[in-house]
Design an enzyme around this catalytic site. Structure first.
Site, mmCIF file in Angstrom:
data_model
loop_
_atom_site.group_PDB
_atom_site.id
_atom_site.type_symbol
_atom_site.label_atom_id
_atom_site.label_comp_id
_atom_site.label_asym_id
_atom_site.label_seq_id
_atom_site.Cartn_x
_atom_site.Cartn_y
_atom_site.Cartn_z
ATOM 1 N N CYS A 8 6.516 58.273 84.103
ATOM 2 C CA CYS A 8 5.238 58.646 83.474
ATOM 3 C C CYS A 8 4.712 59.963 84.027
ATOM 4 C CB CYS A 8 4.211 57.532 83.667
ATOM 5 S SG CYS A 8 4.093 56.911 85.357
ATOM 6 N N HIS A 35 -3.085 57.612 85.934
ATOM 7 C CA HIS A 35 -2.940 58.642 86.956
ATOM 8 C C HIS A 35 -3.796 59.844 86.546
ATOM 9 C CE1 HIS A 35 0.609 56.466 88.334
ATOM 10 N NE2 HIS A 35 1.269 56.702 87.207
#
Lengths: 355, 355
Positions: free
Chosen positions: A140, A220
């Site tokens: 990711c 994130h």
């Protein structure tokens, strides 16, 4: 019709299954699942044939009144392509199984890059997977950085990327992960492994990263500095460049999406399945130029940004569409791109110009 | 067709709008919204006419390229029933507006009980709102307790309820609420105000509560003790009683929904809009009897459990359906009840019996 088997039906696997099912040129043969938990119940309700690892686990499914179609070995035999979405490290252990059946396979970014011939990002290097039997869809974080690097590299050239990755501690369902009240240098050594992972996609790129882990579960956040080779005219040029990328959402200032919680809330409002944000979410106001130094903040949804990349990677391995064709089809079928904000961005600019 | 206006389009308002729209006997006239943020953009995309408070705010909408249909005053004039979903305390300030237009209205549980003639929970006291012009849909916590109290009271009688409410600190988009690293006695005085609020629905009930606030955003969790008047045969009797309630989900032990994160993840998997959990989620394994003392743990989704209650309350005010008819219609149109777990609960019990 490409018959796709999915081994591992957790955070990534269940999302990839739904995305594959939405493609006109693919179908889901079934999903490999270890335990008869709520995720298995929902897989059964969604109509995915469930494949257990072996008889012992199959008995547990029976007790929970969940039907099993066969073993994972049988699933591999029936599939044209396998997507391995098992936990990090298990994918490498599964590779001999896929080889035995002569079945091409995708692995996830938790595996070491050596698990496959190519590390894949659709925007950056789709064509490199054309001759591969095995590809690794990068993580990711690496996916998020690659999507930002690609257009900047093509337009201005990049001297160096420096990024601080403020990573979520776990996914929402992972009750035993941490930290719960700390900011962890993770790893404490600098640079972190993320930079070299970006280099598996951009071998010539100069990139150094620092990793931290914080007590959140949502997304994130990357604090990015890119030193460009040539200086853009102004910030607007970069903002427009990013706005034109189909897997980047420029978060408009007026909209009050001040954090990852609001971003997720917005995605849920918009009817996104599971509230997924497949795009990099870049705060438009954070895009700042200081000479050749570009800065920005972007949020990366760790549960879903690799999902369209997996779909494209299936087509890269089978080779029946180009990268641009595949991305367009994936974007259209999944509904990628928050056009509602992009359209209003242009309209609002027009109104300001008219005033 | 009941024309429903919704004043306040935040956490509750946007969910209530979607729920009202799903009813065959209701339509949404429009929604009152203060600022042109992402929630307003999504409202416009969803096709809800947006009504601004006054001209000053309307100008902000114009700059963000979001169209406005009129003022909230005009919305009230066009509506048969108003649902006030403005922040706590604002509802009471709005009541004169609804009175001026002679428009019946619902208020939310953040308001003092004196804002309306009746405090409403569909399962407990639907009929009491039949002659009212103004009703208050009780809070998420009070709704959760009322749904548990009603069947126990009817079946076994209740001597006393004692409950500890472990409350989430804020909703996912509320970036400035706390605590971020504390467990707050909230309020520190005992009993908390929640018990008296339950008594607005069950005036004869003996109930005392303790409130705490913790650093989460997902759901409240109630640790409940109910001292029953008559002792049930066994825990199975109570579990079956709760399983038969249409707005209670009994969480099966095998399914590994070990916390509120997994619950939300399950609801997202199941395709619930916004991952909403309209039901009380009671961990089946926690349902425990010690003589006449019943214990259990339940999770309450603060963003959504009052949504079906608002829908039912509209029908209670207008009086064209009974409580049972309204609940059945609301449940069916929204998809309330996780039948997938209930069905397997019965099947698994059959298999165990057959072994």
């Amino acid at each position: 019709m490409i018959r796709v088997g999915i081994n591992g039906y957790g955070t990534i696997g269940k999302r990839v299954a739904d995305a594959v099912r939405a493609q006109p040129d693919m179908e889901v043969c079934g999903v490999g699942k270890v335990r008869p938990d709520y995720v298995a119940v929902n897989a059964a309700e969604a109509g995915y044939p469930l494949y257990a690892i072996d008889g012992e686990y199959a008995a547990q499914f029976h007790e929970a009144a969940i039907e099993v179609a066969g073993t994972v070995d049988e699933l591999v035999a029936e599939s044209d392509v396998m997507i391995d979405a098992t936990p990090a490290g298990i994918g490498a252990e599964n590779r001999p199984l896929y080889e035995r059946h002569d079945t091409p396979a995708l692995f996830q970014g938790g595996e070491d890059a050596t698990v496959a011939e190519v590390s894949f990002n659709s925007r950056a290097n789709f064509e490199e997977a054309a001759d591969a039997d095995y590809a690794r869809v990068v993580s990711c974080n690496t996916t998020g950085l690659s999507r930002l690097v690609a257009p900047l590299s093509e337009t201005c050239g990049i001297e160096k990327v420096r990024a601080t990755l403020v990573r979520r501690g776990g996914d929402p369902d992972q009750t035993s992960r941490g930290p719960i009240n700390d900011v962890l240098p993770d790893p404490v050594t600098i640079p972190s492994h993320h930079g070299p992972d970006v280099q598996t996609v951009f071998p010539e790129l100069s990139v150094e990263t620092i990793g931290l882990t914080v007590p959140t579960t949502m997304m994130h956040v990357h604090a990015v500095n890119v030193t460009l080779e040539s200086e853009p005219d102004d910030e607007a040029e970069i903002r427009d460049l990013l706005a034109a990328e189909d897997r980047i959402l420029l978060i408009p200032g007026y909209a009050n999406m001040d954090g990852t919680g609001a971003l997720k809330d917005m995605a849920l409002d918009a009817g996104r399945p599971r509230g997924d944000i497949w795009e990099n979410a870049v705060w438009e106001e954070s895009v700042t130029l200081s000479g050749r130094d570009l800065y920005c903040l972007q949020a990366i949804h760790q549960e879903s940004d690799v999902v369209p990349e997996n779909v494209d990677a299936v087509r890269a391995l089978t080779g029946h569409l180009s990268g641009a064709e595949s991305r367009a089809l994936t974007n259209e079928t999944l509904g990628i791109g928050f056009e509602r904000f992009q359209t209003r961005r242009e309209q609002a600019a027009d109104r300001t110009a008219a005033d």
